[in-house]
Design a protein around this motif. Structure first.
Motif, PDB file in Angstrom:
ATOM      1  N   ASP A  98       5.349  -3.742  46.052  1.00  0.00           N
ATOM      2  CA  ASP A  98       4.684  -4.244  44.852  1.00  0.00           C
ATOM      3  C   ASP A  98       3.426  -3.410  44.605  1.00  0.00           C
ATOM      4  O   ASP A  98       2.799  -2.929  45.541  1.00  0.00           O
ATOM      5  N   ASP A 100       0.704  -4.563  43.102  1.00  0.00           N
ATOM      6  CA  ASP A 100      -0.477  -5.389  42.855  1.00  0.00           C
ATOM      7  C   ASP A 100      -1.320  -5.665  44.092  1.00  0.00           C
ATOM      8  O   ASP A 100      -2.278  -6.430  44.031  1.00  0.00           O
ATOM      9  N   GLN A 102      -0.566  -7.372  46.670  1.00  0.00           N
ATOM     10  CA  GLN A 102      -0.335  -8.659  47.336  1.00  0.00           C
ATOM     11  C   GLN A 102       0.313  -8.462  48.701  1.00  0.00           C
ATOM     12  O   GLN A 102       0.085  -9.229  49.615  1.00  0.00           O
TER      13      GLN A 102
END
Ligand SMILES: Nc1nc2c(ncn2[C@@H]2O[C@H](COP(=O)(O)OP(=O)(O)O)[C@@H](O)[C@H]2O)c(=O)[nH]1
Ligand SMILES: [Mg+2]
Length: 395
Positions: A98, A100, A102
């Motif tokens: 991912d 982002d 996270q």
């Protein structure tokens, strides 16, 4: 000569995260002595923020960073990203994370180590020792539920994590995956479990490694958990049916018929609400059955209206306001009621009162009259609400 790993980072409005995630991914090289890391950012054409400018700036300064623009959907971002890597970077391993931040990027090291051990697919997992899921309760329930459902229906039982993107695999495995069958162009996150399923059919030798999934600090999630749940359930059933030799493309059909399926689910819930209040009014408040039915039916109508307005037809832009729609919905429901009364009357005239003997019981004809009303009334309600109550208007 060092080996090369390409890491696809799919983005959709990630201006707040993409620079730091890219740098953190590249930094993992210090724990991977024999490897060079390349990053491919696959940005959704719908991104309306500065993701593109930021990555293009990075790419100018660092040849390890590549940027492509892709059609909408997580699956498209991932698959097009890997195809780009294969065409232009010739990697020894394909990886994806991912964008982002996270997912703690040190998982990349563990993913690559597993491929070096001889596996063709490494899966980042919150469910193996050392793995952590630090999301909200709703998301935790989803992650666990999706995992359980996929394991039971689609299998295999020994893969515990199916709904995140952190993975690495060999180019040979990727090339063997049946992209015609994989629903990678659908605008949903179903690519996550579906890719695993197809990889296994393509002969993957797999292993899970621990991963820490943190709560999002910047930007917003594009994961529509309710829709994703629907897709996980229908996809797993599709795989299950396939295994039984029933190949009806259940996943595609239910996705295409999604509005109708949602409408039917609302209808089903409404029937239960109707019946529940009917009983409460009679047994709890001492209403006569006809009065109880009048009130319970209107409660069910309100229930169905709210669910349809805020769920089934949520994306429809209509010219009418909510109160007007509620009025029309009541009229349509009244129409449905009349149709059902006529059907019951008609069947009663033809077949009268009788019983059939089924499973050791006498069952009255009137039960069948009741159920016979459901398909035509459903059809009436859906058609009129689809074309009139929630008529889509573009202007
Ligand atoms: N290209 C592309 N990337 C997407 C899309 N949807 C989500 N992403 C990216 O996929 C990653 C995971 O999505 P996210 O919204 O964080 O889902 P969550 O982590 O499950 O809440 C993020 O890097 C997103 O920017 C999409 O439709 N297209
Ligand atoms: Mg995320």
């Amino acid at each position: 000569m060092k080996k090369l790993v390409s890491v696809v980072l799919p983005t959709y409005n990630e201006e707040a995260n993409i620079a730091s995630t890219t740098l953190k991914v590249l930094e993992q090289e210090k724990c991977l002595q024999d490897w060079e890391i390349y990053v491919v950012v696959a940005d959704d054409i719908r991104s309306s923020d500065r993701t593109e400018q930021i990555v293009k700036e990075l790419a100018k300064k660092n040849k390890r960073v590549h940027f492509i623009k892709v059609e909408p959907g997580l699956g498209v971002g991932l698959i097009k990203g890997h195809q780009y890597a294969l065409d232009y970077l010739k990697p020894d391993v394909l990886a994806q994370l991912d964008a982002d931040g996270q997912v703690v990027p040190d998982v990349l090291v563990r993913l690559i180590n597993v491929i070096e051990e001889g596996y063709s697919l490494a899966i980042g997992s919150r469910f193996v020792t050392g793995g952590k899921n630090q999301l909200t309760l709703v998301r935790k329930i989803f992650t666990y539920g999706a995992s359980l459902f996929c394991r039971l229906f689609a299998g295999p039982w020994n893969i515990k994590e199916v709904t995140n993107s952190a993975r690495a695999f060999t180019p040979e495995l990727f090339k063997k995956i049946n992209l015609k069958r994989l629903p990678w162009r659908e605008r949903t996150f179903i690519i996550q479990p579906a890719f695993l399923h197809e990889a296994i059919l393509a002969g993957a030798k797999y292993k899970e490694v621990p991963l820490v999934f943190k709560n999002r600090l910047e930007g917003y999630s594009k994961n529509k958990v309710f829709n994703y749940t629907y897709d996980v359930v229908t996809y797993s059933i599709d795989v299950f049916l396939n295994r039984l030799g029933i190949n009806i493309r259940f996943f595609y059909l239910t996705r295409r018929a999604k509005t109708f399926v949602k409408f039917s689910m609302v209808g089903f819930i409404g029937t239960m609400v109707d019946f529940l209040f009917y009983k409460i009014f009679i047994n709890g408040l001492g209403f006569a059955p006809a009065t109880a039915k009048g009130f319970s039916a209107e409660i069910a109508i309100l229930n169905n209206f709210i669910l349809n307005n805020f769920w089934t037809f949520r994306y429809r832009k209509t010219k009418t306001n909510t109160w007007q729609k509620l009025g029309i919905f009541n009229l349509v429901s009244l129409g449905g009621l009349l149709i059902s009364v006529f059907i019951v009357k008609f069947l009663h005239i033809i077949y009268g009162d009788g019983f059939i003997y089924l499973f050791g019981r006498h069952i009255a004809y009137n039960n069948f009259y009741f159920f016979a009303t459901i398909p035509p009334v459903m059809l009436w309600n859906f058609t009129i609400n689809h074309f009139i109550t929630w008529r889509h208007s573009d202007d």
